[in-house]
Write a protein that holds these residues in place. Structure first.
Motif, PDB file in Angstrom:
ATOM      1  N   GLU A 149       0.830  -1.209   0.000  1.00 36.61           N
ATOM      2  CA  GLU A 149       0.000   0.000   0.000  1.00 36.61           C
ATOM      3  C   GLU A 149       0.866   1.260   0.000  1.00 36.61           C
ATOM      4  OE1 GLU A 149      -3.602   2.035   2.665  1.00 36.61           O
ATOM      5  OE2 GLU A 149      -2.790   0.067   3.184  1.00 36.61           O
ATOM      6  N   GLY A 150       0.511   2.197  -0.878  1.00 37.71           N
ATOM      7  CA  GLY A 150       1.261   3.439  -0.987  1.00 37.71           C
ATOM      8  C   GLY A 150       2.415   3.386  -1.971  1.00 37.71           C
ATOM      9  N   LEU A 151       2.536   2.283  -2.730  1.00 31.20           N
ATOM     10  CA  LEU A 151       3.653   2.140  -3.669  1.00 31.20           C
ATOM     11  C   LEU A 151       3.683   3.264  -4.700  1.00 31.20           C
ATOM     12  CD1 LEU A 151       6.008   0.611  -4.988  1.00 31.20           C
ATOM     13  CD2 LEU A 151       4.313  -0.765  -6.226  1.00 31.20           C
ATOM     14  N   ILE A 152       2.540   3.591  -5.251  1.00 30.49           N
ATOM     15  CA  ILE A 152       2.491   4.624  -6.302  1.00 30.49           C
ATOM     16  C   ILE A 152       3.033   5.946  -5.758  1.00 30.49           C
ATOM     17  CG2 ILE A 152       0.961   5.987  -7.774  1.00 30.49           C
ATOM     18  CD1 ILE A 152      -0.844   3.456  -7.910  1.00 30.49           C
ATOM     19  N   GLU A 153       2.615   6.300  -4.559  1.00 30.00           N
ATOM     20  CA  GLU A 153       3.060   7.560  -3.961  1.00 30.00           C
ATOM     21  C   GLU A 153       4.563   7.530  -3.670  1.00 30.00           C
ATOM     22  OE1 GLU A 153      -1.134   7.210  -3.842  1.00 30.00           O
ATOM     23  OE2 GLU A 153       0.379   5.825  -3.011  1.00 30.00           O
ATOM     24  N   ARG A 154       5.057   6.388  -3.219  1.00 29.88           N
ATOM     25  CA  ARG A 154       6.489   6.292  -2.925  1.00 29.88           C
ATOM     26  C   ARG A 154       7.329   6.413  -4.196  1.00 29.88           C
ATOM     27  NH1 ARG A 154       4.341   2.583   0.715  1.00 29.88           N
ATOM     28  NH2 ARG A 154       4.728   0.761  -0.620  1.00 29.88           N
TER      29      ARG A 154
END
Length: 303
Positions: free
Chosen positions: A193-198
């Motif tokens: 979760e949150g891969l795109i933002e990272r």
């Protein structure tokens, strides 16, 4: 007689077992290789489980294994450029978990003396796949490339090839593999979760291409991050190309394998060996591959 590993039904790794076979005889244009080591790949486990049974049913008892390294001991008619005693590596579909394989001479590449047998056996499948896939998604100097499951065999080679081409590489992996990815030339990022933002934070100017080796989250994140869908390639998801217009990538190229061997010989490429198992313990090798936490390659060794 010689030993080969087969499975007579789909199932868990324990369905793999050794049998005695007559050593094969090379036909015209072929060589026979006394195998020293054979690579183990995730696709081998999928074949054994029956994941492809609907489209590619096995003919039981079924042989297995697609890459090898060994010593030529017989030459078929019309073969030039090789002789008995030559050390080689290459691909031979569905037969490499064995003491002997036959292969077309055109698919065989000489092994450098400095290349260990384990590395030579582990390189053909992941090396050719990574090399071909990066060309298919047109990775070039100045690009930022996202590689999913970057610590695995294909990811290990793909990172290095992309880095050598002048691209910036971001690789997804669990945190315990982040130092490993850095050592190969990639900036690591944890998946989940949150891969795109990272990834956005690491590449504020955007991602030019992506190579997916896991499906699912790898496809979703790549679609969100890469503007040109033709520059997203998946190795594992057969449906995503039809649904999203991305590419199904990979494939074999003997010319690519020769190039990879040269890079290794010059010190520009490495392939860490995660674990080795004797040929008759192929079931243990499959269990290790199925953990999903292999760093580099798992290899079978011969007596």
């Amino acid at each position: 007689m010689a030993i080969a590993i087969v499975f007579a039904e789909y199932g868990d790794p324990e369905v793999l077992h050794p049998i005695d076979i007559d050593p094969p005889t090379p036909a015209a244009g072929q060589v026979r290789v006394r195998v020293k080591a054979a690579g183990v790949n995730p696709v081998d486990a999928k074949l054994r489980r029956g994941d492809f049974a609907a489209v590619m049913p096995a003919d039981f008892p079924s042989r297995i294994g697609n890459e090898y390294a060994g010593i030529i001991d017989q030459i078929g008619d019309e073969v030039t450029g090789f002789a008995a005693g030559d050390q080689v590596l290459g691909s031979a579909t569905g037969q490499c978990y064995a003491e002997y394989v036959v292969a077309d001479a055109s698919d065989v590449v000489r092994k450098p003396a400095t290349m260990p047998w384990t590395v030579a056996a582990g390189l053909p499948a992941v090396g050719q796949t990574a090399h071909t896939a990066l060309r298919q998604i047109a990775v070039r100097a100045g690009d930022t490339v996202l590689i999913h499951a970057a610590a695995g065999g294909v990811g290990t080679i793909a990172i290095q090839l992309a880095h050598l081409s002048g691209a910036t590489v971001i690789g997804t992996a669990s945190e315990r593999n982040h130092d490993y990815l850095r050592s190969l030339g990639a900036t690591p990022v944890v998946y989940g979760e949150g891969l795109i933002e990272r990834v956005h934070a690491l590449a504020p100017a955007g991602v030019d291409a992506a190579l997916d080796a896991i499906g699912g989250e790898g496809i979703t994140a790549s679609l969100a991050l890469v503007p040109d869908r033709h520059r997203i390639g998946t190795l594992v998801d057969a449906e995503a190309p039809k649904t999203y217009g991305i590419q199904r990538v990979g494939g074999r190229s003997t010319a690519a394998l020769r190039e990879l061997v040269t890079l290794y010989e010059h010190g520009s490429l490495q392939l860490p060996i995660h674990a080795t198992f004797p040929l008759t313990e192929a079931h243990h090798a499959h269990r290790e591959v199925q953990t999903g936490h292999v760093r580099g390659k798992v290899v079978l060794t011969m007596p």
